[in-house]
Structures are given as C-alpha cells and as structure tokens.
Motif scaffolding. Structure first.
Motif, PDB file in Angstrom:
ATOM      1  N   VAL A   1       0.860  -1.184   0.000  1.00 43.06           N
ATOM      2  CA  VAL A   1       0.000   0.000   0.000  1.00 43.06           C
ATOM      3  C   VAL A   1       0.898   1.236   0.000  1.00 43.06           C
ATOM      4  N   PRO A   2       0.697   2.161  -0.967  1.00 41.52           N
ATOM      5  CA  PRO A   2       1.583   3.334  -1.023  1.00 41.52           C
ATOM      6  C   PRO A   2       1.429   4.234   0.202  1.00 41.52           C
ATOM      7  N   ASP A   3       2.492   4.972   0.526  1.00 40.97           N
ATOM      8  CA  ASP A   3       2.465   5.886   1.676  1.00 40.97           C
ATOM      9  C   ASP A   3       1.351   6.906   1.533  1.00 40.97           C
ATOM     10  N   GLY A   4       0.668   7.157   2.617  1.00 39.07           N
ATOM     11  CA  GLY A   4      -0.399   8.150   2.589  1.00 39.07           C
ATOM     12  C   GLY A   4      -1.741   7.582   2.167  1.00 39.07           C
ATOM     13  N   PHE A   5      -1.770   6.312   1.790  1.00 39.55           N
ATOM     14  CA  PHE A   5      -3.024   5.640   1.436  1.00 39.55           C
ATOM     15  C   PHE A   5      -3.206   4.452   2.379  1.00 39.55           C
ATOM     16  N   PHE A   6      -4.444   4.072   2.605  1.00 39.08           N
ATOM     17  CA  PHE A   6      -4.698   3.040   3.606  1.00 39.08           C
ATOM     18  C   PHE A   6      -5.776   2.070   3.166  1.00 39.08           C
ATOM     19  N   ARG A   7      -5.481   0.777   3.329  1.00 37.20           N
ATOM     20  CA  ARG A   7      -6.518  -0.240   3.166  1.00 37.20           C
ATOM     21  C   ARG A   7      -7.167  -0.496   4.521  1.00 37.20           C
ATOM     22  N   THR A   8      -6.410  -0.257   5.574  1.00 34.46           N
ATOM     23  CA  THR A   8      -6.967  -0.263   6.920  1.00 34.46           C
ATOM     24  C   THR A   8      -6.317   0.874   7.678  1.00 34.46           C
ATOM     25  N   TRP A   9      -7.033   1.442   8.613  1.00 35.59           N
ATOM     26  CA  TRP A   9      -6.479   2.519   9.431  1.00 35.59           C
ATOM     27  C   TRP A   9      -7.193   2.488  10.771  1.00 35.59           C
ATOM     28  N   VAL A  10      -6.630   3.243  11.753  1.00 34.09           N
ATOM     29  CA  VAL A  10      -7.217   3.255  13.088  1.00 34.09           C
ATOM     30  C   VAL A  10      -7.575   4.690  13.440  1.00 34.09           C
ATOM     31  N   GLU A  11      -8.783   4.887  13.952  1.00 38.35           N
ATOM     32  CA  GLU A  11      -9.228   6.213  14.396  1.00 38.35           C
ATOM     33  C   GLU A  11      -9.334   6.201  15.910  1.00 38.35           C
ATOM     34  N   ARG A  12      -8.979   7.343  16.507  1.00 41.77           N
ATOM     35  CA  ARG A  12      -9.174   7.459  17.954  1.00 41.77           C
ATOM     36  C   ARG A  12     -10.300   8.446  18.225  1.00 41.77           C
ATOM     37  N   TYR A  13     -11.285   7.978  18.941  1.00 42.67           N
ATOM     38  CA  TYR A  13     -12.433   8.806  19.270  1.00 42.67           C
ATOM     39  C   TYR A  13     -12.282   9.340  20.685  1.00 42.67           C
ATOM     40  N   HIS A  14     -12.693  10.597  20.852  1.00 43.98           N
ATOM     41  CA  HIS A  14     -12.769  11.182  22.180  1.00 43.98           C
ATOM     42  C   HIS A  14     -14.157  11.795  22.296  1.00 43.98           C
ATOM     43  N   VAL A  15     -14.960  11.233  23.179  1.00 39.34           N
ATOM     44  CA  VAL A  15     -16.320  11.736  23.350  1.00 39.34           C
ATOM     45  C   VAL A  15     -16.412  12.412  24.704  1.00 39.34           C
ATOM     46  N   ASP A  16     -16.769  13.685  24.646  1.00 34.72           N
ATOM     47  CA  ASP A  16     -16.826  14.518  25.828  1.00 34.72           C
ATOM     48  C   ASP A  16     -18.247  14.453  26.392  1.00 34.72           C
ATOM     49  N   ASP A  17     -18.374  13.838  27.550  1.00 35.91           N
ATOM     50  CA  ASP A  17     -19.670  13.771  28.235  1.00 35.91           C
ATOM     51  C   ASP A  17     -20.780  13.238  27.321  1.00 35.91           C
ATOM     52  N   TRP A  18     -21.836  14.004  27.089  1.00 38.08           N
ATOM     53  CA  TRP A  18     -22.982  13.481  26.336  1.00 38.08           C
ATOM     54  C   TRP A  18     -22.936  13.896  24.870  1.00 38.08           C
ATOM     55  N   HIS A  19     -21.857  14.526  24.407  1.00 40.04           N
ATOM     56  CA  HIS A  19     -21.813  15.067  23.045  1.00 40.04           C
ATOM     57  C   HIS A  19     -21.529  13.983  22.005  1.00 40.04           C
ATOM     58  N   LEU A  20     -22.427  13.017  21.917  1.00 42.39           N
ATOM     59  CA  LEU A  20     -22.209  11.892  21.006  1.00 42.39           C
ATOM     60  C   LEU A  20     -22.141  12.319  19.539  1.00 42.39           C
ATOM     61  N   ALA A  21     -22.842  13.422  19.216  1.00 39.53           N
ATOM     62  CA  ALA A  21     -22.884  13.849  17.820  1.00 39.53           C
ATOM     63  C   ALA A  21     -21.604  14.566  17.405  1.00 39.53           C
ATOM     64  N   ASN A  22     -20.795  14.970  18.388  1.00 33.26           N
ATOM     65  CA  ASN A  22     -19.574  15.704  18.060  1.00 33.26           C
ATOM     66  C   ASN A  22     -18.330  15.061  18.661  1.00 33.26           C
ATOM     67  N   PRO A  23     -18.030  13.849  18.272  1.00 32.37           N
ATOM     68  CA  PRO A  23     -16.808  13.242  18.803  1.00 32.37           C
ATOM     69  C   PRO A  23     -15.584  13.904  18.173  1.00 32.37           C
ATOM     70  N   GLN A  24     -14.479  13.943  18.933  1.00 30.14           N
ATOM     71  CA  GLN A  24     -13.226  14.425  18.337  1.00 30.14           C
ATOM     72  C   GLN A  24     -12.481  13.186  17.840  1.00 30.14           C
ATOM     73  N   VAL A  25     -12.260  13.137  16.529  1.00 30.28           N
ATOM     74  CA  VAL A  25     -11.650  11.955  15.933  1.00 30.28           C
ATOM     75  C   VAL A  25     -10.286  12.326  15.360  1.00 30.28           C
ATOM     76  N   ILE A  26      -9.268  11.560  15.724  1.00 29.29           N
ATOM     77  CA  ILE A  26      -7.957  11.759  15.089  1.00 29.29           C
ATOM     78  C   ILE A  26      -7.472  10.426  14.523  1.00 29.29           C
ATOM     79  N   SER A  27      -6.638  10.522  13.481  1.00 30.82           N
ATOM     80  CA  SER A  27      -6.029   9.340  12.886  1.00 30.82           C
ATOM     81  C   SER A  27      -4.741   9.782  12.200  1.00 30.82           C
TER      82      SER A  27
END
Lengths: 156, 243
Positions: free
Chosen positions: B65-91
């Motif tokens: 898989v070339p650099d910068g492209f992904f067949r699989t990747w991992v996202e990290r979610y951060h959910v602040d209290d009850w704000h399910l609709a606005n998670p902070q996602v980084i990858s």
C-alpha cells in the motif's frame, strides 16, 4: 413480383446490416475476456490473479515449526497471544530461506508502542510511563520480551 | 509456403483451440480452496484495541500500500460527556505510528480500526460501469485492476471511505481481506500482527468458527447499518458516536 421491383437498395442495406451485426459478434468474441461472466459480471480469472499475490507474513504456525523453544517460552507467559511477526515484522522470506537474517527488533521502539501509558488505552491493559518506570534503562534489563514477567528474568 | 484448401480447413480449428486456451487465463492459484464453502467477515473487538498501529503497518507491508493511502487505518475517538454527535476523531497517518499520549481527561477515549466492510450488498460494486469490481463467491469484495478504468465512481460510492485510486497504477485499490492469504489457510496480515486479538478473521459459513458463539453473546454492531450495505465487519461494543 411487383413488391420487390426497385427494391435493390433495401437488399443492399439488409446485407450491410447483416455484415455489421456479424462483425460486431466476431469482434466482441475477441475483445471480451474468456472468463468474463464465469461467476458474474466480471472477469473470473481476476480472482486467481488476486490470490497469486506474494505472501509477506509467514504466520506464527510457520515460525513455530522451527522455533519451538521460543514458542514454548512465549506461550507460557503474558505474550502468549502475541504472534511472532507482530513484533518481528513480516518474515516470509526468512521462512522460505532461513539463511536470510531477520535481524533483531529494536525494543526501545517496540515495547512503548503498545505499553506507553495513555488515557486513551483500555484501562486493564498494562501501561507505563517509560521515563518514570525505568529511568532510561532498556526494557529487556528486567523483562525478557518473549515472557515479560520479571520472575522469568531479563537479558543480563 | 502454399496451403491447400484441405490443409487450411485442418489448421483453422487447431488455431481456434490454441487461441481459446490462450484466452482462458491463469490457472487456479489455490487448488485446495473452494470459494462457495466460505463467507468471509471480520470481528473487531473495540475494548481490546490499544491503538498501536501494528495492523496498519502490517497491511502496508503485505499489500504494497503506497504511503499516505490506507486499506486499513485506526481512528481514535474522544467523546466529551454526552456530546455523542460531536466526537473528536484523530487518525495521524492512519494511526500507523500510534497515537499521541492522551492525558486523563473528561469523557471517554476508544480506538476504532477500520477497513473494507466486505458488504454483501455493496454500493461500490453496483456502480462500476465495466464490471471491474465485484463480490467474489466467498463474499470478498475485490477489484480487477487489469479491467478497472480508474473512473473513481466506486471511491465516491463507498460510504466508509475504504477505496482510493492507486497513485501509480491509476486504478481503484482497496482491502482484499488478504485474499492471497485466506485462500491458503492463513489469516489476514492485520489479524496476524494484532497483538491483542482485537481483529479476528471469521468465516460465517464455517459452523465451527468462534464468531458464531461471539455474536450470540455480545452486543455487536456494523458501521452505518441504516445504509443497508450488508456490512460484514462486526464491531463489538461499538459506541454510538462512531460514524
């Protein structure tokens, strides 16, 4: 036959049409790959072409056929579920030709990749702040990677 | 060389047979594998994922898989209290080199590994204008890269963002569920490299596969079920904030 009088142009057109239709099917037979439609609306041969891609990760069963001693050490400790190539990287070439030296993985990078403390990791997972935990000493001073329990001994 | 009519009439069928075998293509790469006996899927156990990025690196090494492209990747979610609709996602770089350390903070964190969902009713195969992408008889969604035009219609159609146009080949590329491995009895590269068993290859047609017991006893979800894609990547303990 009155109907067919002066109808030569119609026959010429019909002939042209027949030739065109025939050549369409001939050209189509040449252009459409033989295996197209074998399983569905795609080239059936593509499946075996994709399956022919070379393998890079040999798989832990392959490793364990030779490295039985390491497998035994590993399977008696906390890293029993961690496959060999999770740390050692893809080694199918080494499995095919054992004279290829796989090299030793760098524990300074490897251990913290999983065990660096972070609030994002599942709570039950063993995590340490590397600087506080060992004062800069390499991990294998106390922990032997294949069986990380201190009782199992580290590299001396 | 002169050909009599008799010789020509004998030679023509012979040439036709030779041409047929030429067009028939490459022989079966995995002779002991019967496609119709399998229906591949994957199980992802979110509480087990530590975000180490082993799967992403393994996939890149196994599948070029070339650099910068992904067949699989991992996202990290951060959910602040009850704000399910606005998670902070980084990858960062697909999570290939892990994630920045998170300090004890409000809310919750978790990792979501993503890959092609191998949909049984996949939107990507439906839109291909030339029949270059398809669902194989064993349930794996594949791309015939010799046939693909690179129109990228499928890249737009995938609701999970799992496809990309290969920067050098200029054709669609995606997770093959390590088709070259699973047809030879091996597990996928990502599952082989996962240190915690958070990813497990599963065969839904195999009654002895542990996935059946797991699905009966756990709260399992697929991504975007409302899109009725028939996704076959099952997530254990998936949070409602995951998109």
């Amino acid at each position: 036959m009155r109907v067919f009088r002066d109808a030569g142009h119609l026959f010429r057109l019909a002939g042209l049409f027949a030739v065109g239709t025939l050549s369409f099917f001939i050209i189509r037979a040449f252009l459409v790959p033989r295996s197209f439609g074998e399983y569905g609306h795609y080239r059936g041969a593509a499946i075996s072409e994709i399956a022919a891609h070379p393998i890079r990760f040999a798989g832990h069963q392959t490793c364990e056929t030779c490295h039985t001693d390491v497998a035994q050490t590993k399977n008696s400790g906390k890293h029993a579920q961690v496959n060999c190539e999770a740390c050692h990287g893809p080694l199918a070439k080494h499995a095919d030709d054992p004279s290829i030296d796989p090299g030793k993985p760098d524990t300074a990078v490897l251990c913290v990749r999983c065990h660096a403390a972070s609030a994002a990791k599942p709570k039950g997972f063993p995590q340490v702040d590397a600087d506080q935990h060992s004062n800069g000493l390499p991990c294998q001073t106390c922990h032997q990677p294949h069986n990380p329990a201190i009782a199992a001994g580290g590299a001396k | 060389m002169t050909l009599t009519r008799r010789q020509l009439l004998i030679l023509l069928p012979a040439a036709a047979v030779a041409w047929e075998s030429l067009l028939a293509g490459t022989p079966e790469a995995s002779p002991n594998y019967t496609m119709t006996e399998h229906w591949w899927s994957m199980l992802i156990d979110i509480p087990k994922c530590i975000g180490c990025g082993n799967c992403v690196r393994a996939c890149q090494a196994e599948n070029d898989v070339p650099d910068g492209f992904f067949r699989t990747w991992v996202e990290r979610y951060h959910v602040d209290d009850w704000h399910l609709a606005n998670p902070q996602v980084i990858s960062p770089d697909g999570g290939k080199e892990g994630f920045p350390v998170a300090k004890e903070d409000e809310g919750k964190y978790f990792f979501v590994p993503k890959l092609c969902n191998q949909c049984a009713d996949s939107p990507c195969t439906q839109v291909c204008p030339v029949g270059a992408t398809f669902i194989a008889p064993d349930g794996v969604v594949l791309v015939d890269q010799k046939y693909c035009l690179g129109c990228a219609y499928c890249v737009q159609a995938c609701p999970y963002g799992c496809r990309y146009i290969h920067p050098e080949k200029k054709v669609a590329d995606k997770c093959t569920l390590c088709y070259h491995r699973i047809t030879k009895g091996l597990t996928t590269a990502c599952c082989e490299a996962c240190p915690t068993g958070a990813r497990q290859l599963a065969d839904l047609k195999n009654p002895n596969d542990p996935i059946h017991a797991f699905l009966k006893t756990h709260s399992v979800q697929v991504l975007k079920p409302q899109m009725a894609t028939g996704a076959k990547v099952f997530y254990n303990a998936l949070d409602g904030s995951v998109r």
